[in-house]
Structure formats: C-alpha cells, structure tokens
Design a protein around this motif. Structure first.
Motif, PDB file in Angstrom:
ATOM      1  N   ASP A 167       1.422   7.114  -6.406  1.00  0.00           N
ATOM      2  CA  ASP A 167       0.382   8.115  -6.604  1.00  0.00           C
ATOM      3  C   ASP A 167       0.822   9.510  -6.171  1.00  0.00           C
ATOM      4  O   ASP A 167       0.032  10.465  -6.221  1.00  0.00           O
ATOM      5  N   GLY A 168       2.051   9.630  -5.719  1.00  0.00           N
ATOM      6  CA  GLY A 168       2.568  10.951  -5.309  1.00  0.00           C
ATOM      7  C   GLY A 168       2.069  11.413  -3.976  1.00  0.00           C
ATOM      8  O   GLY A 168       2.080  12.608  -3.645  1.00  0.00           O
ATOM      9  N   LEU A 169       1.632  10.489  -3.165  1.00  0.00           N
ATOM     10  CA  LEU A 169       1.047  10.843  -1.872  1.00  0.00           C
ATOM     11  C   LEU A 169       2.096  11.114  -0.813  1.00  0.00           C
ATOM     12  O   LEU A 169       1.916  11.907   0.102  1.00  0.00           O
ATOM     13  N   LEU A 170       3.246  10.424  -0.946  1.00  0.00           N
ATOM     14  CA  LEU A 170       4.243  10.443   0.131  1.00  0.00           C
ATOM     15  C   LEU A 170       5.489  11.229  -0.269  1.00  0.00           C
ATOM     16  O   LEU A 170       6.605  10.695  -0.307  1.00  0.00           O
ATOM     17  N   TYR A 171       5.263  12.527  -0.589  1.00  0.00           N
ATOM     18  CA  TYR A 171       6.416  13.381  -0.901  1.00  0.00           C
ATOM     19  C   TYR A 171       6.283  14.699  -0.156  1.00  0.00           C
ATOM     20  O   TYR A 171       5.204  15.142   0.152  1.00  0.00           O
TER      21      TYR A 171
ATOM     22  N   TYR B  60      -5.763   2.120  -0.045  1.00  0.00           N
ATOM     23  CA  TYR B  60      -5.118   0.989  -0.726  1.00  0.00           C
ATOM     24  C   TYR B  60      -5.479  -0.312  -0.028  1.00  0.00           C
ATOM     25  O   TYR B  60      -4.711  -1.264  -0.020  1.00  0.00           O
TER      26      TYR B  60
ATOM     27  N   PHE C  41      -1.223  11.908   4.330  1.00  0.00           N
ATOM     28  CA  PHE C  41      -0.013  12.666   4.621  1.00  0.00           C
ATOM     29  C   PHE C  41      -0.145  14.033   4.001  1.00  0.00           C
ATOM     30  O   PHE C  41      -0.437  14.153   2.805  1.00  0.00           O
ATOM     31  N   ARG C  42       0.062  15.062   4.841  1.00  0.00           N
ATOM     32  CA  ARG C  42       0.024  16.447   4.371  1.00  0.00           C
ATOM     33  C   ARG C  42      -1.244  16.745   3.578  1.00  0.00           C
ATOM     34  O   ARG C  42      -1.197  17.301   2.487  1.00  0.00           O
TER      35      ARG C  42
ATOM     36  N   ILE D  47      -3.844   5.505   3.774  1.00  0.00           N
ATOM     37  CA  ILE D  47      -2.687   6.345   4.111  1.00  0.00           C
ATOM     38  C   ILE D  47      -3.046   7.811   3.871  1.00  0.00           C
ATOM     39  O   ILE D  47      -3.658   8.146   2.854  1.00  0.00           O
TER      40      ILE D  47
ATOM     41  N   THR E 261      11.518   8.235   0.510  1.00  0.00           N
ATOM     42  CA  THR E 261      10.862   9.212  -0.352  1.00  0.00           C
ATOM     43  C   THR E 261      10.535  10.524   0.367  1.00  0.00           C
ATOM     44  O   THR E 261      10.549  11.587  -0.239  1.00  0.00           O
ATOM     45  N   ILE E 262      10.245  10.441   1.655  1.00  0.00           N
ATOM     46  CA  ILE E 262       9.838  11.663   2.362  1.00  0.00           C
ATOM     47  C   ILE E 262      11.090  12.397   2.843  1.00  0.00           C
ATOM     48  O   ILE E 262      11.888  11.863   3.611  1.00  0.00           O
TER      49      ILE E 262
ATOM     50  N   LYS F 125      -3.216  14.849   1.978  1.00  0.00           N
ATOM     51  CA  LYS F 125      -3.565  13.925   0.888  1.00  0.00           C
ATOM     52  C   LYS F 125      -3.947  12.578   1.488  1.00  0.00           C
ATOM     53  O   LYS F 125      -3.389  12.148   2.503  1.00  0.00           O
TER      54      LYS F 125
ATOM     55  N   ALA G 139       0.842  -1.205   0.000  1.00  0.00           N
ATOM     56  CA  ALA G 139       0.000   0.000   0.000  1.00  0.00           C
ATOM     57  C   ALA G 139       0.874   1.251   0.000  1.00  0.00           C
ATOM     58  O   ALA G 139       0.587   2.234  -0.700  1.00  0.00           O
ATOM     59  N   ILE G 140       1.948   1.211   0.764  1.00  0.00           N
ATOM     60  CA  ILE G 140       2.856   2.365   0.820  1.00  0.00           C
ATOM     61  C   ILE G 140       3.497   2.584  -0.546  1.00  0.00           C
ATOM     62  O   ILE G 140       3.617   3.725  -1.016  1.00  0.00           O
ATOM     63  N   ASP G 141       3.894   1.491  -1.200  1.00  0.00           N
ATOM     64  CA  ASP G 141       4.479   1.626  -2.542  1.00  0.00           C
ATOM     65  C   ASP G 141       3.484   2.249  -3.504  1.00  0.00           C
ATOM     66  O   ASP G 141       3.836   3.112  -4.316  1.00  0.00           O
ATOM     67  N   ASP G 142       2.225   1.794  -3.404  1.00  0.00           N
ATOM     68  CA  ASP G 142       1.186   2.363  -4.282  1.00  0.00           C
ATOM     69  C   ASP G 142       0.981   3.840  -3.981  1.00  0.00           C
ATOM     70  O   ASP G 142       0.767   4.654  -4.897  1.00  0.00           O
ATOM     71  N   ALA G 143       1.051   4.189  -2.700  1.00  0.00           N
ATOM     72  CA  ALA G 143       0.874   5.590  -2.318  1.00  0.00           C
ATOM     73  C   ALA G 143       2.016   6.449  -2.873  1.00  0.00           C
ATOM     74  O   ALA G 143       1.815   7.584  -3.313  1.00  0.00           O
ATOM     75  N   LYS G 144       3.201   5.869  -2.875  1.00  0.00           N
ATOM     76  CA  LYS G 144       4.339   6.598  -3.442  1.00  0.00           C
ATOM     77  C   LYS G 144       4.123   6.822  -4.927  1.00  0.00           C
ATOM     78  O   LYS G 144       4.362   7.914  -5.454  1.00  0.00           O
TER      79      LYS G 144
END
Lengths: 246, 162
Positions: free
Chosen positions: A242-246, B139, B132-133, B130, B109-110, B135, A235-240
C-alpha cells in the motif's frame, strides 16, 4: 147511654196516636232518607277508592315493568360489555402468546436453520481468515475448522440466552395483560407490538456483536504465537504494497 | 572539524524505540552532570562502548571543550528524537528476537534510519495496525471481519428482519 164523652176521648186519643205514628214514620222515613243519602255517598267514595286502587295498581305494574325492562336492558349492556372485554382479553392473551411463540419460533428457527446459514457464513469467515494465512503457505485447515466450530458454539450460547430473556419478558407482559381494563388493554396492545419490534431490532443489532465477541474470544485464545507472528509479517507486506513503508 | 556525522554509527545501531528512550534519559543525566561522567546503565555493553567511544572520540579527535561536548550531546539528543518511528500494534506481545526480524524485514524497503515501536492490542485478534511518517494502515483480522460484515452476516441479519 152517654156516648159521646168516652168516644170523643177515645177518638182524640186515637187521632193523637195516629198523628204520633205518622210523625214517627215521617221521622223514620227522614232518618232512612238520611241514611240512604249517606249510604249513597259512601258508595261513591268506595267507587272512587276502587278506581284509585286500580289506577295505582296499574301504575305500579307499569313502573315494575319499566324497571324490569330497564334492568334487563342494563344487564344486556353489561353482558355485552363483559363479553367484549373478555374477547379483547382473550385476543390479547393469544397475541402475547403468539408473539412469544413467534419470536421464540423465529429465533429457534434461526438457530436450527441458522445452523446451516451460520455454517455458510462461518465458512466465509474462515475463507477470509485462511486467505490471510494462505499466502504464507501455512494454512492449518484443522485449526480453522476447530475455530469455526467454537465460534458457532459461542454464538449459540449467546442466542439461547437471548431467547430465554425474551421468553421471560414476554410471559411477564402476558400476565399483566390479564388484569387490565379495556382502555389499558388497548394501550398494552400497542406496547406489545412496539416491544416486539424493539426486541427484534435489538437482536439484529447485537447479533453481529455476539458473533464478533465469540470470534474474538475463540480466536484470541486459539491462535498460536507463530501464527500471530506470521500475520504481523503479512500485515507488514500488505503495508508495503500500500506504499505505507517508504 | 568533524560534525554531527560522528553520531551516524550510533544511530544506525539503534532500532527500537525503547533504546531511544533509555539513551535519551542517559544523555539528560550526562548533560546534568556536565558531561563529566558516564553513569552505568542497563544498555547493551557494546552500545555503551559505542557511546563511550563517541564521547571520548569527541574529546580526543575533535578536541572540544566541555561546553562543546555538552552542545554535541544536546545535538545527539535531537538526532535521536528525530529518528522516524514505525509503530506496530499487534494482537499479542512479540518477543525481542521477533522485533529484530521485523527490523530486518523493514530495512528492505525503508531507506535511512528508523526505529520500531511495538505495542499490543488484543482486540485486533491477529495481524497488525501500522503507522509510519503520518500514514496509517489497519491490517488486523478484526478489520477484515468488519469489512466483510455484510457478506458474512448479511443472511443472518435478513432472517431476523433487517
């Protein structure tokens, strides 16, 4: 000889007697006449009485005939109404039985033929599930198959319960139909149709929830901690992505 | 004069939302005590040392007066509360070691400091939600089932008469 006094006396007496007899006869004749007249009157009355009696008898017969034909006609009407009501009740019973049988058949068919469909769709579901694990390179085919079967069994249990509930409700309605009057029967007919539609709609609405609840129950208990952890990382990989974890 | 940057080492060591909560509580106690004492806590001893050193360092190196220390503690509390938080809702309770794995993963990444807050929702079945900020992303497996409802259950619904 002295004729004349005795003779005269005898003649007078004779004449008196004759006159008396004539008078008597006249009186008798008069009496007979009166009697005759009376008899004639009586005869007339009798005649009239006879006619009245005949008239009365005739009117009585007519009245009886009228009454009988009225009774017959009423009976015919009653019989016809009874037959119609009977036909409607019989139809209602058949309809209720058909609905019950049809609904049961539909659902039984769904369960029987649906076995294949369910299997196909559970295959779809397992593909979705597997794809979430495949990327991690740790697909457990046996576990997925076991989960698949368990979901299927859980769904069948819920569907069978629903069939039992529908059957008992339809039977109760059927019993009620047999005791209603014609107007109420027509009302019940439309109620039965609405009931059928509502029940089928309820199945539609609940079928998805049934399968989801079964999936939750089976999968919730079936997934190991390691699989859960893998899915979280995925799920975390998918979130990455999707640009969620930046 | 050294600035608030002296807190950065401390902040870098904090990864879990629970740690922020505990520390915040302790800072409140210090402030109420006038920064005279450090109460023993359930914090990790190395972290406690770090906090102790921070306060001592402030006192020795910066030579701040007590009011200044109190001001710094207030600032520390604000810094802690401002750390971005990654909220992860999973279908089961995740062990502490795994949370550290998640932190390591997220650090790839963060950029900058962050903490993670992990909670549980059984209905998700698997996967995670999930945020964050500001968003948010779902999933979870239950979401995948729901999204594929038509494909999976379409035939069954058609058979029943929809």
């Amino acid at each position: 000889m002295n004729l004349p006094f005795d003779l005269v006396t005898n003649t007078t007496t004779l004449i008196s007697i004759i006159i008396l007899l004539v008078t008597l006869n006249l009186v008798l004749v008069f009496i007979y006449y009166l009697e005759y007249r009376r008899n004639q009157k009586l005869l007339g009355i009798d005649k009239k009485l006879g006619e009245s009696q005949r008239l009365y008898k005739r009117s009585q017969e007519s009245a009886n005939q009228l009454l009988n034909s009225t009774i017959e006609e009423s009976q015919l009407i009653i019989d016809r109404a009874y037959r119609e009501a009977n036909t409607i009740v019989t139809q209602m019973r058949k309809t209720a039985a058909r609905i019950d049988t049809k609904t049961e058949t539909e659902i039984t068919q769904l369960v029987a033929e649906g076995k294949l469909n369910l299997q196909n769709h559970l295959n779809e579901f397992s593909l979705v599930f597997k794809s979430s694990l495949t990327e991690l390179g740790k697909t457990n085919v046996d576990q997925v198959k076991t989960i698949q079967n368990q979901i299927y069994q859980e769904t069948l249990i819920s569907l069978r319960q629903m069939i039992a509930n529908l059957s008992s409700e339809a039977l109760a309605l059927q019993a009620e139909v047999g005791t209603q009057t014609q107007a109420e029967i027509k009302k019940l007919q439309s109620e039965l149709e609405s009931y059928k539609s509502a029940q089928i709609a309820k199945i539609n609405e609940h079928l998805y929830d049934i399968v989801i609840a079964a999936a939750k129950k089976v999968l919730g208990e079936g997934l190991t901690l390691s699989v859960e952890k893998e899915t979280v990382l995925k799920a975390i990989d998918d979130a990455k992505k999707d640009g969620l974890l930046y | 004069m050294k600035t608030i940057d002296s807190f950065s080492t401390l902040v870098e060591r904090i990864h879990l939302a629970e740690e922020v909560d505990i520390l915040d509580e302790e800072i409140t106690v210090w402030i109420n005590n006038g920064a005279q004492k450090i109460r023993s806590t359930i914090l990790d001893s190395s972290l406690l040392d770090q906090i102790g050193r921070t306060e001592d360092r402030l006192k020795r190196q910066i030579k701040l007066s007590q009011p200044e220390v109190l001001k710094r503690l207030h600032q520390l509390r604000l810094v802690l509360r401002a750390i971005p938080m990654v909220e992860i809702r999973a279908a089961c309770d995740l062990p502490e070691e795994f949370k550290k794995t998640l932190v390591v993963n997220l650090k790839k990444t963060i950029k900058g400091n962050f903490v993670i807050k992990v909670s549980k929702n059984k209905d998700l079945i698997a996967g995670a939600q999930i945020s964050f900020r500001g968003k948010y992303g779902d999933y979870s497996l239950i979401k995948k089932l729901s999204d594929n409802k038509e494909a999976i259950f379409g035939e069954i619904l058609k058979d029943v008469g929809i």
